[in-house]
Design a protein around this motif. Structure first.
Motif, PDB file in Angstrom:
ATOM      1  N   UNK A 216       0.833  -1.209   0.000  1.00 32.04           N
ATOM      2  CA  UNK A 216       0.000   0.000   0.000  1.00 32.04           C
ATOM      3  C   UNK A 216       0.864   1.253   0.000  1.00 32.04           C
ATOM      4  N   UNK A 217       1.852   1.311   0.904  1.00 31.64           N
ATOM      5  CA  UNK A 217       2.641   2.528   1.021  1.00 31.64           C
ATOM      6  C   UNK A 217       3.728   2.612  -0.036  1.00 31.64           C
ATOM      7  N   UNK A 218       4.197   1.488  -0.546  1.00 28.26           N
ATOM      8  CA  UNK A 218       5.094   1.538  -1.699  1.00 28.26           C
ATOM      9  C   UNK A 218       4.363   2.116  -2.908  1.00 28.26           C
ATOM     10  N   UNK A 219       3.125   1.655  -3.115  1.00 29.65           N
ATOM     11  CA  UNK A 219       2.327   2.179  -4.214  1.00 29.65           C
ATOM     12  C   UNK A 219       2.055   3.660  -4.044  1.00 29.65           C
ATOM     13  N   UNK A 220       1.745   4.071  -2.811  1.00 27.17           N
ATOM     14  CA  UNK A 220       1.499   5.488  -2.540  1.00 27.17           C
ATOM     15  C   UNK A 220       2.757   6.310  -2.795  1.00 27.17           C
ATOM     16  N   UNK A 221       3.893   5.778  -2.378  1.00 27.02           N
ATOM     17  CA  UNK A 221       5.170   6.490  -2.581  1.00 27.02           C
ATOM     18  C   UNK A 221       5.456   6.689  -4.062  1.00 27.02           C
ATOM     19  N   UNK A 222       5.203   5.654  -4.856  1.00 29.15           N
ATOM     20  CA  UNK A 222       5.431   5.758  -6.295  1.00 29.15           C
ATOM     21  C   UNK A 222       4.500   6.776  -6.928  1.00 29.15           C
ATOM     22  N   UNK A 223       3.238   6.774  -6.486  1.00 30.60           N
ATOM     23  CA  UNK A 223       2.260   7.657  -7.084  1.00 30.60           C
ATOM     24  C   UNK A 223       2.455   9.112  -6.660  1.00 30.60           C
ATOM     25  N   UNK A 224       2.802   9.333  -5.393  1.00 31.56           N
ATOM     26  CA  UNK A 224       2.922  10.680  -4.871  1.00 31.56           C
ATOM     27  C   UNK A 224       4.238  11.350  -5.245  1.00 31.56           C
ATOM     28  N   UNK A 225       5.288  10.551  -5.382  1.00 29.10           N
ATOM     29  CA  UNK A 225       6.622  11.127  -5.526  1.00 29.10           C
ATOM     30  C   UNK A 225       7.230  11.381  -4.161  1.00 29.10           C
ATOM     31  N   UNK A 228       5.977  14.680  -1.907  1.00 25.29           N
ATOM     32  CA  UNK A 228       4.641  14.536  -1.324  1.00 25.29           C
ATOM     33  C   UNK A 228       4.610  13.391  -0.314  1.00 25.29           C
ATOM     34  N   UNK A 229       5.317  12.311  -0.625  1.00 19.75           N
ATOM     35  CA  UNK A 229       5.303  11.186   0.313  1.00 19.75           C
ATOM     36  C   UNK A 229       5.994  11.559   1.616  1.00 19.75           C
ATOM     37  N   UNK A 230       7.042  12.377   1.555  1.00 16.67           N
ATOM     38  CA  UNK A 230       7.716  12.809   2.781  1.00 16.67           C
ATOM     39  C   UNK A 230       6.748  13.584   3.677  1.00 16.67           C
ATOM     40  N   UNK A 231       5.909  14.416   3.069  1.00 13.40           N
ATOM     41  CA  UNK A 231       4.903  15.149   3.851  1.00 13.40           C
ATOM     42  C   UNK A 231       3.901  14.182   4.453  1.00 13.40           C
ATOM     43  N   UNK A 232       3.482  13.177   3.684  1.00 11.94           N
ATOM     44  CA  UNK A 232       2.575  12.159   4.201  1.00 11.94           C
ATOM     45  C   UNK A 232       3.230  11.401   5.354  1.00 11.94           C
TER      46      UNK A 232
END
Length: 264
Positions: A216-225, A228-232
């Protein structure tokens, strides 16, 4: 839709083993029972059922996880078969299972009604299905919601589109919702609630682990960049700190339900 072949889901699956143990116990799996593990992942529930002498089949969409489950069965000397297949179109015959199990699996099916109908179709008369789902409150539920919001913000023009990874389309932890999914089928549905504690050396360590290994979070990291993922990730740490039960590290308890569906 999450690609569960990403990363190393088996690391998370190991943390979820206590739930599979409880589900198999609650299902009363006995030698000779025909057991189907739907969205089996790395095979936790399937293998625990096989340890009890059941005739076990596991089904999952992720081909890599199916291979992992089969290898685990072989290494343990257990008799279980694993198939690539969809919870919404199970590759097994009608009334072919005495017990259907799904530990945090079928809850991700995009078409929940179709998945529910498939569970009923494959259950033999008198059979039972046990399905677990996360309750939509608490630390990890808030982390998942934050992940969903971050990804949804990338496509604000499509508010009615499919839910992004980190959020399920249907709340399988809600009793009226689950009853509605099985309405019209010859079954009885009951729900109970349990809890599972997740631990890590610190909130930051838990977030890093998910970012590097969880689908889930690998996919989110790829999608967000990365930016953005650092902020998440910072938001995730703040959520975990607010719910932390262990000042010396990290412990958060996630509530989950077990839906028991009994075939008439």
């Amino acid at each position: 839709m999450t690609d569960w072949s990403l990363g190393s889901y088996e690391r998370t699956a190991a943390e979820l083993e206590p739930v599979s143990r409880l589900v198999v116990e609650r299902a009363g799996i006995a030698p000779g029972d025909r057991v189907l593990d739907v969205a089996c992942g790395t095979g936790n529930a399937a293998l625990k059922a096989a340890e009890r002498g059941a005739q076990v089949t596991g089904v999952d969409l992720a081909e890599r996880l199916v291979r992992v489950a089969a290898a685990r069965a072989q290494a343990a000397g257990l008799d279980a078969r694993f198939l690539v297949g969809d919870a919404q179109d199970l590759p097994v015959e009608d009334a072919s299972a005495d017990a259907v199990l799904s530990v945090f699996g079928v809850m991700f099916a995009p078409d929940a009604r179709r998945a529910a109908a498939e569970i009923v179709r494959v259950l033999a008369p008198g059979g039972r299905a046990l399905v677990t789902a996360w309750v939509r409150s608490g630390a990890l539920a808030e982390v998942s919601a934050a992940t969903a919001r971050a990804q949804a913000a990338l496509s604000p023009e499509d508010p009615d589109g499919p839910p992004p990874p980190g959020r399920t389309a249907t709340d399988w932890s809600d009793a009226p919702t689950v009853a509605g999914l099985f309405a019209g089928h010859p079954v009885t549905v009951t729900l109970s609630e349990e809890g599972l504690a997740f631990r890590a050396p610190s909130p930051d360590a838990w977030v890093r682990e998910q970012a590097e290994h969880h689908p889930v979070w690998l996919g989110a990291r790829q999608r967000l960049g990365e930016e953005r993922f650092a902020a998440l990730a910072r938001e995730m740490v703040e959520i975990l700190l607010a719910h932390n039960e262990d000042p010396a590290g990290l412990q958060v308890t996630s509530r989950y339900t077990i839906a028991t569906i009994t075939r008439d």
